[in-house]
Design a protein around this motif. Structure first.
Motif, short mmCIF file in Angstrom:
data_model
loop_
_atom_site.label_atom_id
_atom_site.label_comp_id
_atom_site.label_asym_id
_atom_site.label_seq_id
_atom_site.Cartn_x
_atom_site.Cartn_y
_atom_site.Cartn_z
N ARG B 54 0.82 -1.21 0.00
CA ARG B 54 0.00 0.00 0.00
C ARG B 54 0.86 1.27 0.00
O ARG B 54 0.50 2.27 -0.62
N MET B 57 2.03 1.83 -3.48
CA MET B 57 0.95 2.35 -4.32
C MET B 57 0.56 3.78 -3.96
O MET B 57 -0.24 4.41 -4.64
N GLY B 58 1.13 4.28 -2.87
CA GLY B 58 0.81 5.66 -2.48
C GLY B 58 -0.47 5.77 -1.67
O GLY B 58 -1.05 6.85 -1.57
N LEU B 59 -0.93 4.66 -1.11
CA LEU B 59 -2.17 4.70 -0.33
C LEU B 59 -1.91 4.96 1.15
O LEU B 59 -2.83 5.16 1.91
N ARG B 82 2.44 11.30 -8.70
CA ARG B 82 1.17 10.69 -9.09
C ARG B 82 1.26 10.14 -10.52
O ARG B 82 0.79 9.05 -10.81
#
Lengths: 217, 258
Positions: B54, B57-59, B82
């Motif tokens: 995560r 993924m940049g979450l 992004r």
């Protein structure tokens, strides 16, 4: 029951009905805009703005519309701000309705699962795209019943407009009763007028709700 | 002998991640994944392996360290990061299809809105991918009409539509009925054969052994062991990994027929 009397005054009710619906329409429109914007503020947890929305919602939902209208119509002129009855009606209804619509949108947004946002994010969608294509459509289908119920509620609330000298349905009825003592006739026409305005909306709400449900399964 | 120099695709350096109450989840994680490599993350639940995916993924927010994809930073909210993260694809444990869209619309949304691709061209690719996972007849169905295994196969190809350089799989079969696990893992196996770079978190040990080029064993937010799948499953270096693997084997205590 004086049928001739009813026939004679139907045009007056039609006029009052048009005025009521016109103000209700504008009030509902602005309510939806306010509610949508405010619910986004709550959803994105914008600092400060969030507190403003919370205070607004509590203030608006916990004071009667008639009191809000009195404030606009009798209170503000003391401060030198004067609105017409019609404008007071639209502002008052929007102020009240905005808070209810905020809640309707907010509850819809809160039902969309976090994984929806995360998987959309993983696909590279921007914040705005995620709201537009993923979150809002799902939230709206949950919110529709509450939104329709709020619309009906707001149209019914217009009955207090007579308190600020707006010639709405209630005002006309009270007038006729006062002038001619035709209480039954006037009230009958009043009830029927509201039913004519509200029943179609109620039916539309049911249809929408069912269609939204079907499209998911 | 000529050595084949493989390009580093993903590089993580000294990654630190803790939750708001300061309890650390990932401590000093450093790892790299080469192009075409399949790395499987194993470890007891709560060891931080899902969190690691995560964060890539940049979450999740991180407190320290670097994550680079082909040498470019993919951490943070900046537009550049992004953009770079659009080269990653991720499939989650819970079915994450968009319920208000048909399967085809699910597949088309990101390619059209994010990459600005033409509908006809995207539709063609979507149909090819649907055929590859044997779901051609489902393009107009809605997610609620699909089984768990079918949904996960759609989720995988929905990510593939974006032509990711690296795919992240976060326990994609953990929520599935046992008989559906195979159909999903077969798709992942096929992708590895085609040379897609993947980072996989799984509890399916047989699958892990078959698909992995390399195994990383995590515990307590740290990488305890790094090994080849052959060595790891036969004779892991660390005692903790041995204990972990024992959870997946059963010793019979019945003495039938004695």
């Amino acid at each position: 029951m004086d049928i001739a009397f009813i026939k004679q005054y139907i045009p007056m009710y039609v006029e009052a009905g048009k005025l009521t619906l016109g103000i209700a329409f504008l009030g509902i429109l602005f309510s939806l805009l306010i509610g949508f914007a405010a619910s986004l503020i709550l959803y994105y947890k914008l600092p400060i703005w969030r507190r403003v929305v919370q205070i607004y919602v509590e203030l608006s939902r916990n004071t009667p519309l008639l009191v809000q209208l009195f404030f606009l119509y009798f209170g503000l002129p003391k401060l030198g701000i004067r609105f017409s009855s019609e404008l007071c009606g639209v502002i008052g209804l929007s102020f009240l309705g905005g808070a209810y619509m905020t809640e309707a949108f907010r509850s819809g947004l809160s039902t969309v699962q976090k994984i929806q946002k995360e998987s959309a994010q993983s696909l590279g969608l921007s914040k705005g795209q995620i709201m537009r294509y993923i979150i809002f459509p799902q939230a709206l289908s949950v919110s529709i019943p509450a939104i329709v119920a709020n619309m009906i509620f707001l149209i019914k609330e217009t009955s207090v407009f007579s308190g600020i000298a707006l010639a709405d349905l209630m005002f006309v009825s009270k007038d006729l009763i006062g002038l001619y003592y035709k209480t039954e006739e006037a009230l009958l026409m009043l009830v029927i007028s509201y039913l004519i305005m509200l029943l179609p909306l109620s039916i539309l709400g049911n249809v929408l709700e069912r269609r939204m449900r079907i499209s998911y399964v | 002998m000529e050595e084949i120099v493989q390009e580093q695709l993903l590089e993580i350096k000294d990654l630190e991640k803790s939750y708001e109450d300061d309890s650390p989840v990932l401590k000093d994680i450093s790892l790299s994944v080469k192009k075409g490599e399949v790395v499987v993350l194993l470890g007891p639940s709560g060891c931080g392996k899902s969190t690691l995916l995560r964060t890539i993924m940049g979450l999740e927010r991180i407190q320290g360290g670097e994550i680079l994809l082909e040498g470019k930073n993919i951490v943070g909210k900046s537009e550049e990061a992004r953009k770079e993260r659009q080269n990653l694809g991720m499939v989650f444990q819970s079915y994450d299809l968009f319920p208000h869209m048909s399967i085809l619309e699910n597949l088309l949304l990101a390619p059209m809105k994010v990459q600005g691709r033409k509908r006809e061209e995207a539709v063609q690719e979507a149909r090819e991918l649907l055929a590859r996972v044997h779901l051609s007849d489902k393009e107009n169905a809605y997610p609620s009409m699909l089984s768990g295994g079918q949904k996960q196969r759609v989720a995988i190809i929905r990510s593939l539509m974006m032509h990711p350089k690296l795919m992240l799989f976060d326990e994609v079969t953990a929520a599935l009925d046992p008989e559906m696990v195979r159909e999903v893992l077969d798709v992942v196996m096929e992708l590895s054969e085609q040379g897609l770079t993947m980072l996989i978190v799984t509890h399916e040990m047989g699958f892990a052994k078959a698909v992995a080029d390399r195994v990383l064993f995590l515990e307590g937010g740290k990488i305890l062991e790094e090994n080849t799948p052959e060595n790891f499953f036969q004779k892991p270096d660390t005692e903790r990994a041995q204990q972990f693997l024992q959870n997946f084997s059963y010793v019979s205590h019945r003495h039938v027929g004695r």
